[in-house]
Design a protein around this motif. Structure first.
Motif, PDB file in Angstrom:
ATOM      1  N   ALA A  97      -1.245  -8.634   6.325  1.00  0.00           N
ATOM      2  CA  ALA A  97      -1.818  -9.885   5.826  1.00  0.00           C
ATOM      3  C   ALA A  97      -2.857  -9.622   4.738  1.00  0.00           C
ATOM      4  O   ALA A  97      -2.889 -10.317   3.709  1.00  0.00           O
ATOM      5  CB  ALA A  97      -2.432 -10.670   6.975  1.00  0.00           C
ATOM      6  N   LEU A  98      -3.706  -8.611   4.940  1.00  0.00           N
ATOM      7  CA  LEU A  98      -4.747  -8.311   3.955  1.00  0.00           C
ATOM      8  C   LEU A  98      -4.155  -7.757   2.666  1.00  0.00           C
ATOM      9  O   LEU A  98      -4.552  -8.157   1.562  1.00  0.00           O
ATOM     10  CB  LEU A  98      -5.743  -7.313   4.550  1.00  0.00           C
ATOM     11  N   LEU A  99      -3.185  -6.850   2.784  1.00  0.00           N
ATOM     12  CA  LEU A  99      -2.588  -6.243   1.588  1.00  0.00           C
ATOM     13  C   LEU A  99      -1.764  -7.258   0.810  1.00  0.00           C
ATOM     14  O   LEU A  99      -1.922  -7.403  -0.408  1.00  0.00           O
ATOM     15  CB  LEU A  99      -1.719  -5.047   1.987  1.00  0.00           C
ATOM     16  N   PHE A 100      -0.894  -7.979   1.497  1.00  0.00           N
ATOM     17  CA  PHE A 100      -0.032  -8.954   0.827  1.00  0.00           C
ATOM     18  C   PHE A 100      -0.848 -10.122   0.289  1.00  0.00           C
ATOM     19  O   PHE A 100      -0.646 -10.572  -0.849  1.00  0.00           O
ATOM     20  CB  PHE A 100       1.042  -9.448   1.791  1.00  0.00           C
ATOM     21  N   GLY A 101      -1.780 -10.608   1.101  1.00  0.00           N
ATOM     22  CA  GLY A 101      -2.640 -11.695   0.638  1.00  0.00           C
ATOM     23  C   GLY A 101      -3.507 -11.280  -0.531  1.00  0.00           C
ATOM     24  O   GLY A 101      -3.723 -12.056  -1.462  1.00  0.00           O
ATOM     25  N   GLY A 102      -3.976 -10.038  -0.509  1.00  0.00           N
ATOM     26  CA  GLY A 102      -4.786  -9.534  -1.618  1.00  0.00           C
ATOM     27  C   GLY A 102      -4.007  -9.476  -2.911  1.00  0.00           C
ATOM     28  O   GLY A 102      -4.524  -9.826  -3.981  1.00  0.00           O
ATOM     29  N   ILE A 103      -2.743  -9.037  -2.828  1.00  0.00           N
ATOM     30  CA  ILE A 103      -1.897  -8.985  -4.031  1.00  0.00           C
ATOM     31  C   ILE A 103      -1.707 -10.385  -4.604  1.00  0.00           C
ATOM     32  O   ILE A 103      -1.847 -10.606  -5.804  1.00  0.00           O
ATOM     33  CB  ILE A 103      -0.527  -8.364  -3.697  1.00  0.00           C
ATOM     34  N   GLY A 104      -1.390 -11.337  -3.742  1.00  0.00           N
ATOM     35  CA  GLY A 104      -1.203 -12.711  -4.211  1.00  0.00           C
ATOM     36  C   GLY A 104      -2.457 -13.270  -4.861  1.00  0.00           C
ATOM     37  O   GLY A 104      -2.391 -13.946  -5.893  1.00  0.00           O
ATOM     38  N   ALA A 105      -3.619 -12.978  -4.270  1.00  0.00           N
ATOM     39  CA  ALA A 105      -4.890 -13.477  -4.808  1.00  0.00           C
ATOM     40  C   ALA A 105      -5.183 -12.873  -6.179  1.00  0.00           C
ATOM     41  O   ALA A 105      -5.628 -13.569  -7.103  1.00  0.00           O
ATOM     42  CB  ALA A 105      -6.028 -13.180  -3.839  1.00  0.00           C
ATOM     43  N   ILE A 106      -4.927 -11.569  -6.322  1.00  0.00           N
ATOM     44  CA  ILE A 106      -5.191 -10.893  -7.606  1.00  0.00           C
ATOM     45  C   ILE A 106      -4.281 -11.429  -8.695  1.00  0.00           C
ATOM     46  O   ILE A 106      -4.720 -11.698  -9.829  1.00  0.00           O
ATOM     47  CB  ILE A 106      -5.003  -9.368  -7.449  1.00  0.00           C
ATOM     48  N   SER A 153       7.512  -8.513  -5.488  1.00  0.00           N
ATOM     49  CA  SER A 153       8.714  -7.749  -5.145  1.00  0.00           C
ATOM     50  C   SER A 153       8.358  -6.343  -4.696  1.00  0.00           C
ATOM     51  O   SER A 153       8.876  -5.840  -3.692  1.00  0.00           O
ATOM     52  CB  SER A 153       9.650  -7.662  -6.364  1.00  0.00           C
ATOM     53  N   ALA A 154       7.473  -5.699  -5.460  1.00  0.00           N
ATOM     54  CA  ALA A 154       7.090  -4.327  -5.153  1.00  0.00           C
ATOM     55  C   ALA A 154       6.306  -4.238  -3.847  1.00  0.00           C
ATOM     56  O   ALA A 154       6.321  -3.195  -3.178  1.00  0.00           O
ATOM     57  CB  ALA A 154       6.259  -3.740  -6.297  1.00  0.00           C
ATOM     58  N   SER A 155       5.635  -5.314  -3.466  1.00  0.00           N
ATOM     59  CA  SER A 155       4.861  -5.290  -2.224  1.00  0.00           C
ATOM     60  C   SER A 155       5.715  -5.603  -1.002  1.00  0.00           C
ATOM     61  O   SER A 155       5.446  -5.091   0.094  1.00  0.00           O
ATOM     62  CB  SER A 155       3.688  -6.278  -2.305  1.00  0.00           C
ATOM     63  N   ILE A 156       6.760  -6.410  -1.167  1.00  0.00           N
ATOM     64  CA  ILE A 156       7.526  -6.880  -0.019  1.00  0.00           C
ATOM     65  C   ILE A 156       8.768  -6.040   0.284  1.00  0.00           C
ATOM     66  O   ILE A 156       8.984  -5.619   1.426  1.00  0.00           O
ATOM     67  CB  ILE A 156       7.954  -8.350  -0.217  1.00  0.00           C
ATOM     68  N   VAL A 197       2.878  -1.710 -10.454  1.00  0.00           N
ATOM     69  CA  VAL A 197       1.897  -0.753  -9.918  1.00  0.00           C
ATOM     70  C   VAL A 197       1.070  -1.407  -8.821  1.00  0.00           C
ATOM     71  O   VAL A 197       0.828  -0.820  -7.752  1.00  0.00           O
ATOM     72  CB  VAL A 197       0.992  -0.221 -11.045  1.00  0.00           C
ATOM     73  N   LEU A 198       0.647  -2.638  -9.058  1.00  0.00           N
ATOM     74  CA  LEU A 198      -0.150  -3.372  -8.072  1.00  0.00           C
ATOM     75  C   LEU A 198       0.624  -3.535  -6.767  1.00  0.00           C
ATOM     76  O   LEU A 198       0.113  -3.272  -5.674  1.00  0.00           O
ATOM     77  CB  LEU A 198      -0.535  -4.734  -8.650  1.00  0.00           C
ATOM     78  N   GLY A 199       1.869  -3.993  -6.888  1.00  0.00           N
ATOM     79  CA  GLY A 199       2.676  -4.210  -5.695  1.00  0.00           C
ATOM     80  C   GLY A 199       3.030  -2.930  -4.972  1.00  0.00           C
ATOM     81  O   GLY A 199       3.001  -2.871  -3.734  1.00  0.00           O
ATOM     82  N   PHE A 200       3.367  -1.882  -5.727  1.00  0.00           N
ATOM     83  CA  PHE A 200       3.705  -0.604  -5.110  1.00  0.00           C
ATOM     84  C   PHE A 200       2.508   0.002  -4.380  1.00  0.00           C
ATOM     85  O   PHE A 200       2.663   0.677  -3.360  1.00  0.00           O
ATOM     86  CB  PHE A 200       4.227   0.380  -6.155  1.00  0.00           C
ATOM     87  N   CYS A 201       1.314  -0.227  -4.910  1.00  0.00           N
ATOM     88  CA  CYS A 201       0.107   0.247  -4.221  1.00  0.00           C
ATOM     89  C   CYS A 201      -0.015  -0.410  -2.850  1.00  0.00           C
ATOM     90  O   CYS A 201      -0.362   0.245  -1.855  1.00  0.00           O
ATOM     91  CB  CYS A 201      -1.137  -0.049  -5.057  1.00  0.00           C
ATOM     92  N   ALA A 202       0.304  -1.710  -2.781  1.00  0.00           N
ATOM     93  CA  ALA A 202       0.197  -2.429  -1.514  1.00  0.00           C
ATOM     94  C   ALA A 202       1.249  -1.967  -0.516  1.00  0.00           C
ATOM     95  O   ALA A 202       0.932  -1.657   0.641  1.00  0.00           O
ATOM     96  CB  ALA A 202       0.335  -3.927  -1.758  1.00  0.00           C
TER      97      ALA A 202
END
Length: 218
Positions: free
Chosen positions: A40-49, A79-82, A133-138
């Protein structure tokens, strides 16, 4: 290749429900809320950024003209995060080799989705690369945190259920009105009458644009 079909795999209409599916699998698969909270923190953080970067540009013209950057590509970042995480969860009952191949396919799918945004000319290279890069980091951070945790061994019925909604949404093909919503928010909170655009960034300075629009509606 049909880039418009492929780019839908990165659309919020598909990925936000997919993110909720990941959340549901985690919360029902582990006795502790640790994995669910991490996701929740990683995915939510990506969306917020991503949203913050887009609103900063639409509302105040904050971008990088030299890099043609107007905000992180949401399709690329989400996509990269999920997808790598989703593939890890859905293949938990299979061998380590299968899980590794599935996770790598999730990374590859995200790369293709990012490229599709370039192929249909809706993002610049800097926006796609930074989004990936942002998504892959998450996703990589989440998977690294689970390095000593066994993925849930979902039954075939649960795997099918997890894939049902994404399949329905893909067949429906409806695109989320995310861009329009962000533009509405930007106009509501910033001292402008219409959202700042890429053309405005290259044509003039943000200050001149905002000053012009503060006096009259467009």
């Amino acid at each position: 290749m049909n880039w418009y079909f492929l780019t839908f795999f990165g659309d919020s209409m598909l990925l936000l429900p997919s993110g909720i599916i990941v959340f549901a699998i985690l919360i029902f698969s582990y006795p502790s809320l640790k994995q669910t909270t991490q996701w929740a923190l990683l995915f939510g953080g990506i969306g917020a950024i991503v949203c913050a970067s887009k609103l900063a540009f639409m509302g105040w013209g904050i971008g990088i003209r030299e890099l043609d950057f107007t905000g992180f590509s949401g399709h690329s970042a989400l996509s990269a995060s999920i997808w790598p995480v989703m593939m890890w969860l859905l293949t938990g009952r299979f061998s380590a080799a299968v899980r590794k191949t599935a996770v790598l396919s999730g990374y590859a799918l995200a790369l293709l989705i990012g490229y599709s945004r370039l192929a249909i000319h809706v993002h610049s290279v800097s926006e796609v690369v930074s989004g990936l890069v942002l998504g892959f980091c998450a996703s990589s951070a989440f998977l690294w945190l689970q390095r000593n945790v066994a993925p849930p061994a979902l039954s075939y019925r649960k795997i099918a259920a997890a894939l049902l909604l994404p399949i329905v949404l893909i067949n429906n093909g409806t695109i989320a009105p995310t861009q329009g919503l962000l533009e509405f928010i930007a106009v509501s909170i910033a001292p402008i009458d219409k959202p700042f655009t890429r053309e405005d960034m290259h044509a003039n300075a943000p200050v001149a644009y905002n000053t012009f629009n503060s006096g009259s509606a467009q």
